[in-house]
Design a protein around this motif. Structure first.
Motif, short mmCIF file in Angstrom:
data_model
loop_
_atom_site.label_atom_id
_atom_site.label_comp_id
_atom_site.label_asym_id
_atom_site.label_seq_id
_atom_site.Cartn_x
_atom_site.Cartn_y
_atom_site.Cartn_z
N THR A 89 -64.62 54.14 5.96
CA THR A 89 -64.92 55.60 6.81
C THR A 89 -64.44 55.41 8.35
OG1 THR A 89 -66.87 55.95 5.37
CG2 THR A 89 -66.81 57.17 7.54
N ILE A 90 -63.74 56.37 8.55
CA ILE A 90 -63.24 56.47 9.98
C ILE A 90 -63.93 57.69 10.79
CG2 ILE A 90 -60.85 55.47 9.38
CD1 ILE A 90 -59.86 58.75 9.60
N ASP A 91 -64.02 57.06 12.17
CA ASP A 91 -64.75 57.83 13.13
C ASP A 91 -64.30 59.09 13.35
OD1 ASP A 91 -66.91 58.72 14.59
OD2 ASP A 91 -66.57 57.14 16.11
N SER A 92 -63.96 60.10 12.60
CA SER A 92 -63.03 61.42 12.54
C SER A 92 -63.40 62.43 11.81
CB SER A 92 -61.79 60.99 12.61
OG SER A 92 -60.83 62.23 13.04
N GLN A 93 -63.23 63.55 11.84
CA GLN A 93 -63.35 64.72 11.07
C GLN A 93 -61.91 65.39 10.96
OE1 GLN A 93 -65.85 67.44 12.95
NE2 GLN A 93 -67.88 66.22 12.26
N ASP A 94 -60.86 64.58 11.34
CA ASP A 94 -59.54 64.91 11.18
C ASP A 94 -58.96 64.64 9.63
OD1 ASP A 94 -56.83 65.51 11.30
OD2 ASP A 94 -56.67 64.50 13.26
N LEU A 95 -58.91 65.35 8.83
CA LEU A 95 -58.38 65.11 7.40
C LEU A 95 -56.85 64.63 7.41
CD1 LEU A 95 -59.18 64.85 4.61
CD2 LEU A 95 -58.55 67.17 4.09
N ALA A 96 -56.21 65.23 8.18
CA ALA A 96 -54.95 65.04 8.15
C ALA A 96 -54.63 63.61 8.71
CB ALA A 96 -54.18 65.84 9.25
N ALA A 97 -55.46 63.07 9.76
CA ALA A 97 -55.31 61.74 10.03
C ALA A 97 -55.81 61.00 9.04
CB ALA A 97 -56.21 61.37 11.33
N GLY A 98 -56.77 61.09 8.41
CA GLY A 98 -57.19 60.36 7.18
C GLY A 98 -56.00 60.34 6.02
N LYS A 118 -52.82 60.43 6.48
CA LYS A 118 -51.72 59.73 6.92
C LYS A 118 -52.03 58.32 6.82
CE LYS A 118 -49.02 58.95 11.07
NZ LYS A 118 -48.98 59.12 12.42
N ILE A 119 -53.10 57.79 7.13
CA ILE A 119 -53.56 56.30 6.79
C ILE A 119 -53.51 55.95 5.21
CG2 ILE A 119 -55.52 54.74 6.82
CD1 ILE A 119 -56.35 56.21 9.51
N ARG A 175 -58.50 49.59 9.91
CA ARG A 175 -58.92 49.68 11.43
C ARG A 175 -57.66 49.72 12.31
NH1 ARG A 175 -63.42 47.64 13.60
NH2 ARG A 175 -64.10 46.67 11.67
N LYS A 176 -56.69 49.03 11.93
CA LYS A 176 -55.57 49.01 12.90
C LYS A 176 -54.74 50.26 12.98
CE LYS A 176 -50.97 46.86 13.74
NZ LYS A 176 -50.03 48.08 13.63
N LEU A 177 -54.78 50.75 11.87
CA LEU A 177 -53.90 52.20 11.72
C LEU A 177 -54.65 53.42 12.29
CD1 LEU A 177 -52.75 51.78 7.98
CD2 LEU A 177 -51.13 52.16 10.03
N ALA A 178 -56.10 53.38 12.20
CA ALA A 178 -56.92 54.29 12.78
C ALA A 178 -56.80 54.12 14.35
CB ALA A 178 -58.34 54.13 12.22
N HIS A 179 -56.83 52.76 14.65
CA HIS A 179 -56.84 52.53 16.32
C HIS A 179 -55.67 53.14 16.91
CE1 HIS A 179 -56.01 49.94 19.88
NE2 HIS A 179 -57.25 50.20 19.85
N ASP A 180 -54.33 53.14 16.11
CA ASP A 180 -52.97 53.66 16.39
C ASP A 180 -53.24 55.11 16.87
OD1 ASP A 180 -51.99 50.90 16.38
OD2 ASP A 180 -51.02 51.65 14.72
N GLN A 181 -54.08 55.73 16.18
CA GLN A 181 -54.41 57.23 16.37
C GLN A 181 -55.47 57.65 17.24
OE1 GLN A 181 -53.65 59.83 12.92
NE2 GLN A 181 -53.64 57.93 11.51
N GLY A 182 -56.09 56.41 17.69
CA GLY A 182 -57.22 56.55 18.74
C GLY A 182 -58.52 56.68 18.04
N ILE A 183 -58.61 56.53 16.94
CA ILE A 183 -59.77 56.50 15.93
C ILE A 183 -60.50 55.03 15.60
CG2 ILE A 183 -60.66 57.33 13.85
CD1 ILE A 183 -58.28 59.43 13.80
N GLY A 184 -61.70 54.93 15.60
CA GLY A 184 -62.43 53.76 15.27
C GLY A 184 -62.77 54.20 13.99
N ILE A 185 -63.18 52.80 13.09
CA ILE A 185 -64.13 52.96 12.09
C ILE A 185 -65.49 52.61 11.92
CG2 ILE A 185 -61.96 51.96 10.85
CD1 ILE A 185 -63.35 49.61 10.26
#
Length: 353
Positions: free
Chosen positions: A225-234, A236-237, A306-316
């Motif tokens: 689970t990533i700390d975001s509500q952005d489905l597009a970001a999810g 992409k990962i 975690r790394k891919l999320a971090h690249d988008q400024g998102i935590g997990i």
């Protein structure tokens, strides 16, 4: 004590059903796998009409005293997700006992799940959505494929309106993967079956939907689970880590879903064979009947997300392993069968966790 010393040839079924919001119903389906029928086999069960005969389901067997608990079958785990409205029930047994136990659980599920009213975020085709058979020890994938085909034939014979598509080792001779079959069948959007020709059975009844049955090396489910509500970001990962991507993680299938107010990257982690030994710390290896299998480490998978999320400024937020790794599944099955613990899912935290 190993399964070879126990004299067992073990296989597991990770039974996927389209129900998670009624805990009592899910547990009733799981318990159905644990009962044998003392030689009584009712030819067909009635899903849609009042019963004029004894129904071959857990409730009827229990009320009428037709069944006893099967000592060589165990339910290792039940994982239910409310948002997905999907549960995964891990059933393990000697391979010769697995068909009848899974059949009993499926027949119970078809009694109580109606796809005409089912709702949930996770895509699905059937009330019993997926029945994968995996080897654990002393049995190969090819035999699990034969077991899966036998189960498909018995299920369509016993449940009117049930229809099956085959995948993996059960899909002979093509051996198409689950991903291929789901794409062909419109997994994400289909709820209309009038133009569908199943592999086994008649055109699906809307109440039952379509059930996938197959066999392959073990497949884990690992959700991050990533700390975001952005489905597009999810998405992409998920796209980047998929094994189908040239730079993706081998054996990984991934999707992104809204989940509990955040985005979950839901991953299937497949075991695979390779002709040459793989020397890489991101893979874990195990052996069955002389075949060497590999799969991505859940820890490595989490680190990559975690790394891919971090690249988008998102935590997990966290990672959930749905059930077991292949070795954990084998170890728990051996222990549960040795100790004759059918409802292992109720006791596992005090034993292994």
């Amino acid at each position: 004590m190993s399964s070879s010393r126990l004299g067992l040839r073990l296989a597991a079924c990770l039974l996927n059903i389209s129900e998670a919001r009624r805990k009592n119903v899910v547990e009733k389906i799981a318990k159905a796998a644990l009962f044998e029928e003392n030689g009584i086999l009712v030819p067909r069960c009635s899903l849609f009409f009042p019963c004029s005969e004894k129904i071959n389901c857990y409730a009827a067997r229990t009320i009428l005293g037709l069944g006893k608990e099967h000592s060589e079958v165990t339910v290792l785990n039940i994982f239910s997700d409310y948002d997905y409205n999907r549960s995964v029930i891990t059933i393990a047994a000697p391979v010769e006992n697995l068909v009848n136990s899974v059949l009993a659980a499926c027949m119970e599920a078809f009694q109580v799940i109606d796809m005409e009213v089912q709702e949930g975020i996770h895509p699905c085709l059937g009330a019993v959505d997926l029945i994968p058979i995996y080897p654990l020890s002393g049995v190969g994938v090819k035999e699990c494929g034969m077991v899966a085909r036998s189960l498909a034939e018995k299920l369509t014979a016993h449940v009117p309106g049930c229809s099956v598509f085959l995948f993996g080792e059960a899909d002979h001779p093509e051996k198409r993967s689950l991903v291929q079959r789901r794409k062909q069948l419109g997994w994400f959007s289909r709820r209309e079956f009038s133009s569908l020709k199943p592999d086994i059975g008649i055109m699906p009844e809307k109440r039952c939907g379509l059930t996938g049955i197959g066999a392959s090396p073990y497949v884990m489910n690992c959700n991050v689970t990533i700390d975001s509500q952005d489905l597009a970001a999810g998405k992409k990962i998920a796209s980047i880590i998929r094994g189908s991507n040239v730079d993706g993680l081998r054996g990984v299938q991934a999707m992104a879903f809204p989940h509990d107010g955040k985005i979950e990257i839901a991953c299937n982690v497949e075991s695979f064979e390779d002709q040459k030994p793989i020397e890489n710390s991101k893979y874990i290896t195990y052996c069955i009947l002389g075949h060497q299998y590999y799969y991505i480490s859940p820890q490595f998978l989490e680190a990559q997300i975690r790394k891919l999320a971090h690249d988008q400024g998102i935590g997990i937020i966290g990672t959930a392993l749905v059930g077991f790794t292949p070795q954990e599944c084998k170890d728990c099955a051996e222990y549960a069968l040795k100790e004759k613990i059918g409802e292992f899912w109720k006791k596992r935290e005090g034993i292994f966790m």
